[in-house]
Each structure stands twice: as C-alpha cells, then as structure tokens.
Design a protein around this motif. Structure first.
Motif, PDB file in Angstrom:
ATOM      1  N   MET A 119      -3.996  49.915   5.595  1.00  0.00           N
ATOM      2  CA  MET A 119      -4.022  48.927   4.513  1.00  0.00           C
ATOM      3  C   MET A 119      -4.027  49.601   3.148  1.00  0.00           C
ATOM      4  O   MET A 119      -3.416  49.104   2.192  1.00  0.00           O
ATOM      5  CB  MET A 119      -5.248  48.018   4.675  1.00  0.00           C
ATOM      6  N   SER A 123      -1.212  49.093   0.250  1.00  0.00           N
ATOM      7  CA  SER A 123      -1.555  48.636  -1.098  1.00  0.00           C
ATOM      8  C   SER A 123      -0.874  49.470  -2.181  1.00  0.00           C
ATOM      9  O   SER A 123      -0.781  49.041  -3.339  1.00  0.00           O
ATOM     10  CB  SER A 123      -3.068  48.675  -1.297  1.00  0.00           C
ATOM     11  N   ALA A 130       2.687  43.160   0.197  1.00  0.00           N
ATOM     12  CA  ALA A 130       1.631  44.138   0.433  1.00  0.00           C
ATOM     13  C   ALA A 130       0.423  43.840  -0.438  1.00  0.00           C
ATOM     14  O   ALA A 130      -0.733  43.952  -0.002  1.00  0.00           O
ATOM     15  CB  ALA A 130       2.138  45.539   0.152  1.00  0.00           C
ATOM     16  N   VAL A 134      -3.057  42.835   1.972  1.00  0.00           N
ATOM     17  CA  VAL A 134      -4.174  43.791   2.039  1.00  0.00           C
ATOM     18  C   VAL A 134      -5.507  43.151   1.660  1.00  0.00           C
ATOM     19  O   VAL A 134      -6.502  43.287   2.380  1.00  0.00           O
ATOM     20  CB  VAL A 134      -3.879  45.031   1.172  1.00  0.00           C
TER      21      VAL A 134
END
Length: 201
Positions: A119, A123, A130, A134
């Motif tokens: 994650m 990011s 994204a 996240v």
C-alpha cells in the motif's frame, strides 16, 4: 661438698633427664585425619598472590567463544520448542497447543506487514485510484486482522480448556492472537505444522 685427699668432690650429681614421653595424636571421630595447620602457615597461604593467566587476551577469547556457543545452543533449542530454552511465556503444553493452532492456518495478520508495504508503494504512484484505495485499505485490513485475532483467541481458549483443564490458561488467547499477526518465518519457536494441517492440532 667435701674435701677428700685434697680433691674437691661434688656431692650433688645431676640426675639423668628422663626421655620425653610422646603423646599420641588423638583423632576425633569424623575429623579430617590430618593435623590442623598452624595459624602462621594458613596466613602465609592466604597472602600468596593469585596467579593471573599468562595470556589474558587468550583467556578472554575463550570465555567469549564459550558464551557464544551457549547462546547459539539456547537459540537453537528455543527454535525447536524445547521447554528449558524457552521463555516463561512460551512454556507448557497449553502454549504449544496455541502455537500449533495458529501455525496450521493461514492468517490475515501474518500478511499484514507485506500488505502495508504494498500500500505504501501504491501511494507513491501518481494515479487517482491509488490515492483513493490506500487510505481505505489500511483500516479495513487492520480491522480484519483484529477480528481474526479475536476469533482465534476464543477458539484457542475453548480448545485448551477441553484438553488441558488442569493447566494454567491465563493469557493463552492473547498469546495466540499475537502469534497470528507475526510473519511465519519470524515466529519463535518455529512452526511445527504447515498451513492446512488442522487435523494434527
């Protein structure tokens, strides 16, 4: 004294001294069987300097080497699950049961660290999806891992009460829940069961 023929003769003669009488040593029952050393001899022995090792570096190296071997032996014993090398929290059949119960399953918590790494990398991407996924995925995964740990805790406590009613079971639920959140390769003692071996618990 008297004079006899102009010669001085001693009337009183020295008697021959009697031979000294040797006193046999009395050995007390339960004694050491040897004479007690004199105080001067004992003090002399105490005052003798302690002989230092000729090569202090070599002696220190041997001590360090022996300590390293003992630590390695303790780590290997703990990894194998031998009670004498384990910490107090890991000892006993109840804790062994909790470890086997967790190790025989694939848990969300054991993948939590890898999920956080993925994650974090997502990011960094310059994409809108994204940036949206996240922040939502992180609390969801954490909540799922906590719920899973709570269920494992309840099941392990129930199973331990059935199999080992006379053993100390305090804290075994939390013990199992925390192990379920550890990476499998970092678990100590090492897992004895593989994921899917639920029938062997």
């Amino acid at each position: 004294m008297r004079f006899a023929g102009g010669t001085l003769i001693s009337v009183f003669r020295r008697r021959s001294e009697p031979a000294p009488v040797e006193t046999p040593e009395v050995v007390k029952p339960g004694g050491k069987g040897r004479p007690t050393p004199k105080r001067s001899e004992a003090e002399k022995r105490r005052r003798q300097p302690i002989t230092a090792p000729k090569d202090r570096k070599e002696a220190y190296r041997k001590v360090r080497s022996r300590q390293a071997e003992e630590r390695a032996k303790a780590r290997a014993g703990a990894a194998r699950g031998e009670d004498k090398y384990l910490q107090k929290r890991d000892r006993g059949p109840v804790r062994a049961l909790a470890r086997d119960y967790v190790d025989a399953r694939r848990t969300i918590g054991s993948y939590l660290m890898w999920a956080f790494i993925v994650m974090f990398m997502l990011s960094l991407l310059p994409y809108l999806f994204a940036k949206l996924i996240v922040p939502l995925a992180f609390p969801v995964l954490l909540a799922l891992a906590l719920i899973e740990g709570l269920l494992i805790s309840r099941q392990v406590k129930k199973l331990a009460a059935e199999r080992f009613p006379g053993e100390e079971q305090r804290g075994v639920g939390m013990y199992a829940a925390l192990r379920s959140m550890q990476l499998r390769r970092l678990r100590i003692p090492n897992p004895r069961l593989r994921p899917g071996d639920k029938g062997k618990v």
